[in-house]
Design a protein around this motif. Sequence first.
Motif, PDB file in Angstrom:
ATOM      1  N   ASP A  86      18.319   4.665 -10.883  1.00  0.00           N
ATOM      2  CA  ASP A  86      17.402   4.783 -12.265  1.00  0.00           C
ATOM      3  C   ASP A  86      16.781   3.553 -12.711  1.00  0.00           C
ATOM      4  N   LEU A  87      17.794   2.488 -13.075  1.00  0.00           N
ATOM      5  CA  LEU A  87      17.406   1.521 -13.650  1.00  0.00           C
ATOM      6  C   LEU A  87      16.333   0.739 -12.809  1.00  0.00           C
ATOM      7  N   ILE A  88      16.582   0.610 -11.770  1.00  0.00           N
ATOM      8  CA  ILE A  88      15.442  -0.114 -10.780  1.00  0.00           C
ATOM      9  C   ILE A  88      14.094   0.780 -10.470  1.00  0.00           C
ATOM     10  N   GLY A  89      14.085   2.025 -10.792  1.00  0.00           N
ATOM     11  CA  GLY A  89      13.094   2.969 -10.744  1.00  0.00           C
ATOM     12  C   GLY A  89      13.248   3.696  -9.176  1.00  0.00           C
ATOM     13  N   ASN A  90      14.295   3.460  -8.468  1.00  0.00           N
ATOM     14  CA  ASN A  90      14.503   4.096  -7.185  1.00  0.00           C
ATOM     15  C   ASN A  90      14.779   5.414  -7.166  1.00  0.00           C
ATOM     16  N   GLN A  91      13.927   6.316  -7.048  1.00  0.00           N
ATOM     17  CA  GLN A  91      13.866   7.622  -7.013  1.00  0.00           C
ATOM     18  C   GLN A  91      13.355   8.179  -5.658  1.00  0.00           C
ATOM     19  N   PRO A  92      13.855   9.344  -5.097  1.00  0.00           N
ATOM     20  CA  PRO A  92      13.394   9.769  -3.849  1.00  0.00           C
ATOM     21  C   PRO A  92      11.812  10.219  -3.723  1.00  0.00           C
ATOM     22  N   PRO A  93      11.003   9.603  -2.705  1.00  0.00           N
ATOM     23  CA  PRO A  93       9.771   9.717  -2.572  1.00  0.00           C
ATOM     24  C   PRO A  93       9.515  11.286  -2.488  1.00  0.00           C
ATOM     25  N   HIS A 126       0.827  -1.270   0.200  1.00  0.00           N
ATOM     26  CA  HIS A 126       0.014  -0.069  -0.085  1.00  0.00           C
ATOM     27  C   HIS A 126       0.759   1.461  -0.028  1.00  0.00           C
ATOM     28  N   ALA A 127       2.050   1.356  -0.482  1.00  0.00           N
ATOM     29  CA  ALA A 127       2.759   2.358  -0.765  1.00  0.00           C
ATOM     30  C   ALA A 127       3.702   2.549  -1.970  1.00  0.00           C
ATOM     31  N   PRO A 128       3.973   3.667  -2.682  1.00  0.00           N
ATOM     32  CA  PRO A 128       4.618   3.802  -3.839  1.00  0.00           C
ATOM     33  C   PRO A 128       5.954   3.636  -3.936  1.00  0.00           C
ATOM     34  N   PHE A 129       6.540   3.288  -2.656  1.00  0.00           N
ATOM     35  CA  PHE A 129       8.151   3.248  -2.562  1.00  0.00           C
ATOM     36  C   PHE A 129       8.577   2.001  -1.828  1.00  0.00           C
ATOM     37  N   SER A 130       9.708   1.655  -1.788  1.00  0.00           N
ATOM     38  CA  SER A 130      10.314   0.689  -1.067  1.00  0.00           C
ATOM     39  C   SER A 130      10.344   0.590   0.342  1.00  0.00           C
ATOM     40  N   TYR A 131      10.716  -0.778   0.965  1.00  0.00           N
ATOM     41  CA  TYR A 131      10.754  -0.746   2.646  1.00  0.00           C
ATOM     42  C   TYR A 131      11.880   0.456   2.974  1.00  0.00           C
ATOM     43  N   THR A 132      12.841   0.773   1.970  1.00  0.00           N
ATOM     44  CA  THR A 132      13.907   1.664   2.402  1.00  0.00           C
ATOM     45  C   THR A 132      13.488   3.050   1.752  1.00  0.00           C
ATOM     46  N   ALA A 133      12.420   3.428   1.592  1.00  0.00           N
ATOM     47  CA  ALA A 133      12.006   4.411   0.941  1.00  0.00           C
ATOM     48  C   ALA A 133      12.625   4.795  -0.314  1.00  0.00           C
ATOM     49  N   ASN A 134      12.660   3.737  -1.173  1.00  0.00           N
ATOM     50  CA  ASN A 134      13.414   3.710  -2.450  1.00  0.00           C
ATOM     51  C   ASN A 134      14.940   3.938  -2.389  1.00  0.00           C
ATOM     52  N   TRP A 135      15.615   3.950  -1.229  1.00  0.00           N
ATOM     53  CA  TRP A 135      17.186   4.161  -1.167  1.00  0.00           C
ATOM     54  C   TRP A 135      17.634   2.677  -1.594  1.00  0.00           C
ATOM     55  N   PRO A 136      18.540   2.505  -2.297  1.00  0.00           N
ATOM     56  CA  PRO A 136      19.583   3.626  -2.931  1.00  0.00           C
ATOM     57  C   PRO A 136      18.956   4.165  -4.224  1.00  0.00           C
ATOM     58  N   HIS A 137      19.539   5.299  -4.571  1.00  0.00           N
ATOM     59  CA  HIS A 137      19.245   5.899  -5.820  1.00  0.00           C
ATOM     60  C   HIS A 137      19.638   4.921  -6.928  1.00  0.00           C
ATOM     61  N   LEU A 147      20.106  13.549   2.403  1.00  0.00           N
ATOM     62  CA  LEU A 147      20.891  12.119   2.838  1.00  0.00           C
ATOM     63  C   LEU A 147      20.259  11.086   1.867  1.00  0.00           C
ATOM     64  N   TYR A 148      19.125  11.232   1.065  1.00  0.00           N
ATOM     65  CA  TYR A 148      18.818  10.201   0.206  1.00  0.00           C
ATOM     66  C   TYR A 148      19.809   9.927  -0.852  1.00  0.00           C
ATOM     67  N   SER A 199      26.569  10.376  -7.134  1.00  0.00           N
ATOM     68  CA  SER A 199      25.439   9.632  -6.500  1.00  0.00           C
ATOM     69  C   SER A 199      24.242  10.328  -7.158  1.00  0.00           C
ATOM     70  N   ILE A 200      24.112  11.777  -7.147  1.00  0.00           N
ATOM     71  CA  ILE A 200      22.848  12.548  -7.729  1.00  0.00           C
ATOM     72  C   ILE A 200      22.874  12.106  -9.208  1.00  0.00           C
ATOM     73  N   ASN A 201      23.940  12.135 -10.137  1.00  0.00           N
ATOM     74  CA  ASN A 201      23.992  11.897 -11.420  1.00  0.00           C
ATOM     75  C   ASN A 201      23.902  10.479 -11.986  1.00  0.00           C
ATOM     76  N   GLN A 202      24.589   9.523 -11.272  1.00  0.00           N
ATOM     77  CA  GLN A 202      24.585   8.370 -11.768  1.00  0.00           C
ATOM     78  C   GLN A 202      23.692   7.211 -10.776  1.00  0.00           C
ATOM     79  N   GLY A 203      23.776   7.461  -9.660  1.00  0.00           N
ATOM     80  CA  GLY A 203      23.227   6.524  -8.453  1.00  0.00           C
ATOM     81  C   GLY A 203      24.286   6.203  -7.555  1.00  0.00           C
ATOM     82  N   THR A 204      23.671   5.619  -6.481  1.00  0.00           N
ATOM     83  CA  THR A 204      24.370   5.330  -5.467  1.00  0.00           C
ATOM     84  C   THR A 204      25.778   4.304  -5.782  1.00  0.00           C
ATOM     85  N   TRP A 205      24.926   3.296  -6.194  1.00  0.00           N
ATOM     86  CA  TRP A 205      25.993   2.387  -6.842  1.00  0.00           C
ATOM     87  C   TRP A 205      27.155   2.668  -7.579  1.00  0.00           C
TER      88      TRP A 205
END
Length: 770
Positions: A230-237, A217-228, A622-623, A699-705
């Motif tokens: 784009d491939l997975i669709g993890n963007q900050p809520p 019932h939420a539009p984000f993951s258990y970790t609030a879409n962290w880590p950033h 912090l995201y 991290s902002i441009n490419q992702g946490t990974w």
Amino acid sequence: MANPSLEVMTLARNRSRSFNLPVWLVLVCVITFSVLLGAGAAISKYAPPHPSLVQSPQQETIFTAADVENGQVTYLGRGGQHVGSVWGHGSYLAPDWTADVLHRWGLATAGVLYANDPSFSQADLEALSASDRALLEAQVQEQFKPNRYDAETDTLALTAAQAEGLKQVFADYQELLAHGSRIHSIPDGWFKSEQDIHDVTTFFVWTAWAAATNRPHAPFSYTANWPHDDLIGNQPPGQFLVWSIVSVMVLIFAIAAFLFIYLTQEEADEVQVVADRPAIRIATPSQKATSLFFGVAMALFGVQIAMGMVTAHYAVEGDGFYGLPLQQYLPYAASRTWHLQLAVFWIATCWLAAGLYFAPRFGKQEPKGQVWGNGALLIALTVVVVGSLIGSWASVQGFLTGDNSFMFGHQGYEYVELGRLWQLLLIGGMIFWLWLMFRALRPAIKAEGNKTGLNHFFFYSAITIPLFYASGLMYNNHTSLSMAEYWRWWVVHLWVEGFFEVFATVTIAYLCSELGFLKKSSALRATYLTTILYLGSGVIGTLHHLYFAGTPSFIAAMGAVASALEVVPLTLIGFEVVKTLRMSQQAERFYRWPLRFFLATCFWNLVGAGVFGFLINPPIVLYYSQGLNTTPIHAHSALFGVYGCLAIALMLFSLREIVPDRAWNEKILRFSFWSLNGGLGMMMVLGLIPNGFYQLMQSINQGTWYARSAEVIGSPWMQWTVWLRIPGDIVFTLGAIAIVVFTGRAVYSVFHQPTQLGPSEAISPAVEGQ
């Protein structure tokens, strides 16, 4: 983060008279801890599940909950958060395992979907046209975002593409965990057993699943879409941006309100006229013994700096130290563990010793046998320090494994690394310390009558030291990661940053009243106000460490607003310290360097704890910065700048009263003061800040990974910024050597030279049976 020198605040002078401050303090504690405990209950209830069975569409078992738990135990036992990080908590040289596994898994799944080839790489993805890439990323997100966990059967069903892609992840990690990585300073043979490698990889995969799939019932993951990613669709809520804006608005309003109150107070001269040379009591045997604590603390400080140099150098030479194969004997995980453990040990030793020194001073009695109790405590603490350091090294090297590692070696969590046995012994030592404090302070407590007076408050604050450190017993190496992080931050945030500072606040307030800086009534009011200000925000502010630890989304809202308020008291620091120094110039000449280190504490509290702390507090910031080298900017400037300088200040206040003038070398102290603080500043400006902000941009441009990848960690910019730390490190080290030499000479003089400095007042020995 509270300011340990706020006890000298004159903010308390008139306004607080109309309030019953002890009642307000109790009320604040009841409310804030109720909120914090309620948040803990919610975290436990809504933490990511551990599916008993993870299956492919063909009902093939991929892994089980037992595999995940075994992997967590094994990973923690080999250094855990000192070899990379999970959900962003840990060290910054090796990958963040959650982010790395998630991206590898996403790429392999994309390859299966695109060409039935799980060896698909990031280069392959970037070679696609914009439309093909967008379509493929949308397909990958359809694989990862839906939550396919069935709570009734406790089973997680992966898609066929996910299951096939996961085989590639396990193959990659078979190589990485077995043979290590020089650039990430992971030793060859980190894990030798194939079962251990499988289980540890499974644990990392579970953290990645929780970071990708949406909460029910939420539009984000258990970790609030962290880590950033784009491939997975993890963007900050979107709410993260909202609460970040709210936190800044609350901060600005609160600062304005407190400055208005501060500037409109009636000026009341509560600073007393003090003599050029205050009356100094002749040191008692137990007070002389406390000087040995300070000597041991400075020795630990020296070793801690050496371990810091080794740890930093691993970032440019991942398997050695200037050609020496140090990785074989002192791996990165061991040197970093020692570096952090020793920081906590030497700072806490100074604080505990200050309590033992001031208790008979405030109680005006030397209890019978107190010196032997102090000596026994010093021996016990030494055993704990040495035992925990050896145990943690043995675990990192693999000599202790599983539950034996947790009990005798390494718990695997930052700042609470020491094995459970040493943790229990340390708590026992703190309880013994509390008893020593009480028996020395008992006459003053009895004489005071008022249970909310300064003597009682001093003892109450001492009780919180063992009490809140014991919160680290609320979890073990089998506890779910979300709850383990919740309780760990009770120790790191509430114990270190909270109640140890409350204790220091009361100690300094009491000392200021004894020296004539403040009336005792003023010191008491200032202490209550300081504690209320901090606990009113700092207790709930603990939650700002838990935005991405598998916690419900409201944690970010509460943590963001409360942690913003923690900065408010820091805005008044500069005003109050400068005013206090100006109004007590005569005493300042005698206590010049203790007061200077208090002033440094205030400066770094404002800059390190306030500015750099708030830098990583807003959820939207912090995201992107979680698990990056932006955190060490705050950690170094706050840990040494605030707590280290405070520990040295308490040490110098104690030693100033018992060290003969001829052994009190102010030239050495001047050099040490400016070298330590100047070196720390150089370390920030030349190394940590450019290093951390460069990684933040990646991290902002490419992702946490990508920000934690070998391409970034091994990039010329990151390498050069590590080398640029050397000038600051050298200057800082010279200052540390100076304070170590000064302390050694001072301790020697206490036992080998007369200790009466001027007008003196002896502390009465305890009457037999008293």
